[in-house]
Design a protein around this motif. Structure first.
Motif, PDB file in Angstrom:
ATOM      1  N   LEU A   1       0.843  -1.203   0.000  1.00  0.00           N
ATOM      2  CA  LEU A   1       0.000   0.000   0.000  1.00  0.00           C
ATOM      3  C   LEU A   1       0.872   1.245   0.000  1.00  0.00           C
ATOM      4  N   GLY A   2       0.553   2.172  -0.899  1.00  0.00           N
ATOM      5  CA  GLY A   2       1.298   3.425  -0.992  1.00  0.00           C
ATOM      6  C   GLY A   2       0.377   4.628  -1.033  1.00  0.00           C
ATOM      7  N   GLN A   3       0.987   5.798  -0.911  1.00  0.00           N
ATOM      8  CA  GLN A   3       0.266   7.071  -0.984  1.00  0.00           C
ATOM      9  C   GLN A   3       0.867   7.925  -2.090  1.00  0.00           C
ATOM     10  N   PHE A   4       0.002   8.583  -2.855  1.00  0.00           N
ATOM     11  CA  PHE A   4       0.411   9.567  -3.860  1.00  0.00           C
ATOM     12  C   PHE A   4      -0.084  10.922  -3.369  1.00  0.00           C
ATOM     13  N   ILE A   5       0.708  11.955  -3.514  1.00  0.00           N
ATOM     14  CA  ILE A   5       0.252  13.314  -3.205  1.00  0.00           C
ATOM     15  C   ILE A   5       0.528  14.204  -4.400  1.00  0.00           C
ATOM     16  N   HIS A   6      -0.555  14.778  -4.956  1.00  0.00           N
ATOM     17  CA  HIS A   6      -0.456  15.779  -6.009  1.00  0.00           C
ATOM     18  C   HIS A   6      -0.718  17.145  -5.380  1.00  0.00           C
ATOM     19  N   TRP A   7       0.280  18.024  -5.470  1.00  0.00           N
ATOM     20  CA  TRP A   7       0.132  19.349  -4.862  1.00  0.00           C
ATOM     21  C   TRP A   7       0.955  20.353  -5.637  1.00  0.00           C
ATOM     22  N   GLY A   8       0.387  21.508  -5.834  1.00  0.00           N
ATOM     23  CA  GLY A   8       1.072  22.584  -6.533  1.00  0.00           C
ATOM     24  C   GLY A   8       0.194  23.816  -6.566  1.00  0.00           C
ATOM     25  N   VAL A   9       0.591  24.812  -7.353  1.00  0.00           N
ATOM     26  CA  VAL A   9      -0.178  26.061  -7.393  1.00  0.00           C
ATOM     27  C   VAL A   9      -1.561  25.863  -7.997  1.00  0.00           C
ATOM     28  N   TYR A  10      -1.776  24.767  -8.748  1.00  0.00           N
ATOM     29  CA  TYR A  10      -3.107  24.496  -9.301  1.00  0.00           C
ATOM     30  C   TYR A  10      -4.157  24.374  -8.209  1.00  0.00           C
ATOM     31  N   ALA A  11      -3.744  23.996  -6.998  1.00  0.00           N
ATOM     32  CA  ALA A  11      -4.700  23.888  -5.888  1.00  0.00           C
ATOM     33  C   ALA A  11      -5.335  25.236  -5.556  1.00  0.00           C
ATOM     34  N   MET A  12      -4.682  26.331  -5.905  1.00  0.00           N
ATOM     35  CA  MET A  12      -5.206  27.655  -5.601  1.00  0.00           C
ATOM     36  C   MET A  12      -6.484  27.954  -6.369  1.00  0.00           C
TER      37      MET A  12
ATOM     38  N   ASN B   1      -4.252   8.237  -4.091  1.00  0.00           N
ATOM     39  CA  ASN B   1      -3.865   9.637  -4.244  1.00  0.00           C
ATOM     40  C   ASN B   1      -4.639  10.562  -3.307  1.00  0.00           C
ATOM     41  N   PHE B   2      -3.931  11.579  -2.823  1.00  0.00           N
ATOM     42  CA  PHE B   2      -4.517  12.650  -2.028  1.00  0.00           C
ATOM     43  C   PHE B   2      -4.115  13.981  -2.651  1.00  0.00           C
ATOM     44  N   GLY B   3      -5.045  14.945  -2.644  1.00  0.00           N
ATOM     45  CA  GLY B   3      -4.761  16.269  -3.205  1.00  0.00           C
ATOM     46  C   GLY B   3      -4.983  17.351  -2.178  1.00  0.00           C
ATOM     47  N   PRO B   4      -3.950  17.781  -1.466  1.00  0.00           N
ATOM     48  CA  PRO B   4      -4.122  18.805  -0.435  1.00  0.00           C
ATOM     49  C   PRO B   4      -4.661  20.115  -0.993  1.00  0.00           C
ATOM     50  N   MET B   5      -5.306  20.879  -0.101  1.00  0.00           N
ATOM     51  CA  MET B   5      -5.780  22.207  -0.456  1.00  0.00           C
ATOM     52  C   MET B   5      -4.591  23.157  -0.618  1.00  0.00           C
ATOM     53  N   ALA B   6      -4.851  24.344  -1.131  1.00  0.00           N
ATOM     54  CA  ALA B   6      -3.767  25.297  -1.377  1.00  0.00           C
ATOM     55  C   ALA B   6      -3.041  25.689  -0.090  1.00  0.00           C
ATOM     56  N   ASN B   7      -3.741  25.625   1.048  1.00  0.00           N
ATOM     57  CA  ASN B   7      -3.101  26.008   2.304  1.00  0.00           C
ATOM     58  C   ASN B   7      -2.255  24.890   2.899  1.00  0.00           C
ATOM     59  N   GLY B   8      -2.266  23.700   2.263  1.00  0.00           N
ATOM     60  CA  GLY B   8      -1.443  22.595   2.730  1.00  0.00           C
ATOM     61  C   GLY B   8      -2.173  21.595   3.601  1.00  0.00           C
ATOM     62  N   ALA B   9      -3.452  21.813   3.887  1.00  0.00           N
ATOM     63  CA  ALA B   9      -4.234  20.874   4.691  1.00  0.00           C
ATOM     64  C   ALA B   9      -4.994  19.913   3.783  1.00  0.00           C
TER      65      ALA B   9
END
Length: 482
Positions: free
Chosen positions: A57-68, A343-351
Motif C-alpha cells: 500500500l502506498g500514498q500519492f500526493i499531487h500538490w502545486g499552485v493548481y490547488a489555488m 492519491n490525495f490532493g491537499p488544499m492550497a493552504n497545505g491541509a
C-alpha cells in the motif's frame, strides 16, 4: 517545407518496408536488435526491488499552485482533472503563471502529513516535485519558477522527504518531463529550430533531475509523467542515458516504465515486448483482471479517490470511493502481485480535506489489524480465485491469507488449494484468533466454516497454515499453470 511527390512516395515505401520487416521478425519470434531497448530480461532481484515488491500500500500526493484555483475559474467548474486547469481555455496563461506569487500554504506541516500516512499504513509515498505546469516545489537553480520565489519560500520537497523518511516511509519523487513553462519544450520536432530548442530542454531536464537526486539522496526512486509526446518518444538514446545516469547517483534507485523510449519510439515496452524500467506503470486508475494481464512484470496501480482528478478541486464530480472500495482494490492488486497507491490532493493552504483524513483513518484502522495480508505478500500461485474475496501469499513458508469481502449466506468459504497442498489450520484473525473448522469436499476443494454467529462489519482475514506433500503432488500429476 514541400517534399516532391516522388521523394515522398519513396519515403513511404521505405517506411512500409521497415514496418513489414519488423512485423515479420516479431511474428517469427525473432529479437529485433536494439541498442536502447530493455537492458534486463525479467524482474530485478536485488534488495531494493524486493523492498518495493513488498510495499503493498502506498500514498500519492499531487500538490502545486493548481490547488489555488480549486478546479474552477470565474464561477465555472473545470470538467477535467484540476492539475490540468492551466490547459483550459477559460484560464489565461498569464493568470495561472502568476499564481505562484501568492502561494503561501500556511497550514502545511510535513510531519502531520507523514503521521497521517503512517497511521494509514502506507509503506511508500510518491510526491509531486513539479507537474506539467513546470512549477517546482524545491528551489531549483535552473528556473525562477520555484517555491523560493513565493511568499512561503521553504523547500517543500525537503520537508516532505525528511518527515516521511523519519516516519519510516520510503519516498519516491514524481517528476513531469512535460513542462509548459520551459520555452524549449516541443510536442513535436517539425524542423531544425524545434530540435535546437528541444535540446536545450533535454539539458534542463538532465540538470533538474541530477539536482533532485543529489539534494535528496535518501529517496528510493523516481515516478515519471508527461512522456507521451512525439518529441520525447524520438529521444530514445537520451532517455536511456538519463536513466543510467540517475541510477549511478543513487544505488538501488527504482524507476518505472514511463521514462524510457527505445530507438523506434516504443514506450513502456520495447519493440521486442520487454519492459523498459523496473516496474510497469500502465495501470493508472485501472486494475488488471488477472495475473496473465501483467505477465512476469512488477507493477503498481495508482488510484484517485474521486472518479478522476489528482490535484485539489473544491467540488468533486461523480463517485467518491469509500474506504472499503479502496481496501478491496488494495487486496485485489496485492493478490495479483502488484502494489496499490491511493492519491490525495491537499488544499492550497497545505491541509487535507476532512473526507480524505477520514478515509485515511478508516483504512489505517483496518490495516493495523490485517496488514499481514498486504505487506510482503503477493500472488498465491495455484490458488483458484473465489467470489468471496482474494488470496495473498506472504513471504513466510506454508502460510496463505484469505481476505474476505463477500460472506456467503451459508457462512462457508470454498477454497481450492494447489495440487499436493493440504490446509492443516485456518484461523480467523479477529475475534481472538478463532480456529475454524476445515472440511474437505469433492475435486480437491475445501470448505472453511465460519462461526454460526459471525457477523462481519468489515472485510476480514483468515490465515491458513498449509503443508505440501510432494508424493501427493506427483500422484495427482503436474501442477496446473494458473
Amino acid at each position: 517545407m514541400h517534399i516532391p511527390k516522388k521523394y515522398l512516395n519513396r519515403h513511404l515505401l521505405l517506411v512500409g518496408m521497415a514496418a513489414c520487416w519488423l512485423g515479420i521478425a516479431q511474428s517469427q519470434g525473432q529479437q529485433i536488435p536494439l541498442k536502447h531497448g530493455a537492458h534486463r530480461s525479467g524482474p530485478r532481484t536485488d534488495a531494493a526491488m524486493q523492498t518495493w515488491r513488498g510495499y503493498g500500500l502506498g500514498q500519492f500526493i499531487h500538490w502545486g499552485v493548481y490547488a489555488m484555483l480549486e478546479g474552477a475559474y470565474q464561477g465555472k467548474n473545470y470538467a477535467g482533472a484540476a492539475e490540468w486547469i492551466r490547459a483550459w481555455k477559460e484560464v489565461p496563461n498569464a493568470v495561472y503563471d502568476s499564481l505562484y506569487t501568492r502561494f503561501n500554504p500556511s497550514a502545511f506541516n510535513a510531519r502531520a502529513w507523514a503521521a497521517m500516512a503512517k497511521q494509514m499504513g502506507v509503506r511508500y509515498l510518491t510526491f509531486t516535485t513539479k507537474h506539467h505546469d513546470g512549477f517546482c516545489l524545491w528551489p531549483s537553480a535552473f528556473t525562477n519558477y520555484t517555491i523560493a520565489n513565493t511568499p512561503f519560500k521553504r523547500d517543500i520537497v525537503k520537508e516532505v522527504v525528511d518527515a516521511y523518511t523519519q516516519a519510516g516511509i520510503d519516498v519516491y519523487l514524481y517528476f513531469s518531463v512535460l513542462d509548459w513553462n520551459h520555452p524549449g519544450w516541443r510536442y513535436q520536432l517539425k524542423n531544425s529550430n524545434d530540435s535546437i530548442a528541444f535540446n536545450t530542454f533535454k539539458q534542463f531536464t538532465w540538470n533538474q533531475l541530477t539536482e533532485l537526486a543529489t539534494r535528496y539522496p535518501s529517496i528510493k526512486g523516481f515516478w515519471f509523467d508527461g512522456t507521451w509526446d512525439e518529441s520525447w518518444k524520438k529521444s530514445g538514446p537520451f532517455t536511456d542515458s538519463l536513466e543510467q545516469h540517475l541510477k549511478s547517483l543513487i544505488p538501488g534507485l527504482v524507476i518505472g516504465s514511463r521514462l524510457r523510449a527505445d530507438e523506434l519510439g516504443n514506450r513502456h515496452k520495447d519493440a521486442n515486448g520487454n519492459l523498459m524500467g523496473d516496474y510497469e506503470q500502465g495501470w493508472e486508475r485501472k486494475i488488471p483482471d488477472s495475473r496473465t494481464a501483467v505477465g512476469n512484470n512488477d507493477w503498481e496501480c495508482v488510484m484517485t479517490i474521486p472518479e478522476n482528478g489528482w490535484g485539489y478541486a473544491k467540488k468533486w464530480m461523480g463517485h467518491w470511493k469509500t474506504p472499503v472500495e479502496l481496501l478491496e482494490m488494495t487486496a485485489k492488486c496485492v493478490s495479483l502481485g502488484g502494489n496499490f497507491v491511493i492519491n490525495f490532493g491537499p488544499m492550497a493552504n497545505g491541509a487535507f480535506r476532512p473526507e480524505e483524513e477520514e478515509t485515511a483513518a478508516t483504512i489505517g484502522r483496518w490495516m493495523k489489524q490485517n496488514h499481514q495480508a498486504i505487506y510482503n505478500s503477493s500472488w498465491a500461485s495455484g490458488w483458484a480465485k473465489q467470489d468471496w474475496g482474494y488470496i495473498t501469499q506472504p513471504r513466510q513458508p506454508n502460510k496463505i491469507n484469505l481476505i474476505v469481502f463477500n460472506v456467503p449466506v451459508a457462512k462457508t468459504l470454498l477454497v481450492k488449494p494447489p495440487k499436493g497442498t493440504t490446509i492443516v489450520k485456518a484461523t480467523l484473525m479477529v475475534a481472538n484468533k478463532t480456529a475454524l473448522t476445515i472440511k474437505p469436499v469433492d475435486y480437491g476443494e475445501v470448505q472453511i466454516i465460519l462461526p454460526a454467529k459471525w457477523n462481519a462489519a468489515e472485510p476480514f482475514v483468515i490465515e491458513l497454515q498449509t503443508e505440501f506433500n510432494q508424493k501427493q503432488n506427483n500422484a495427482e500429476g503436474p501442477k496446473a499453470n494458473t
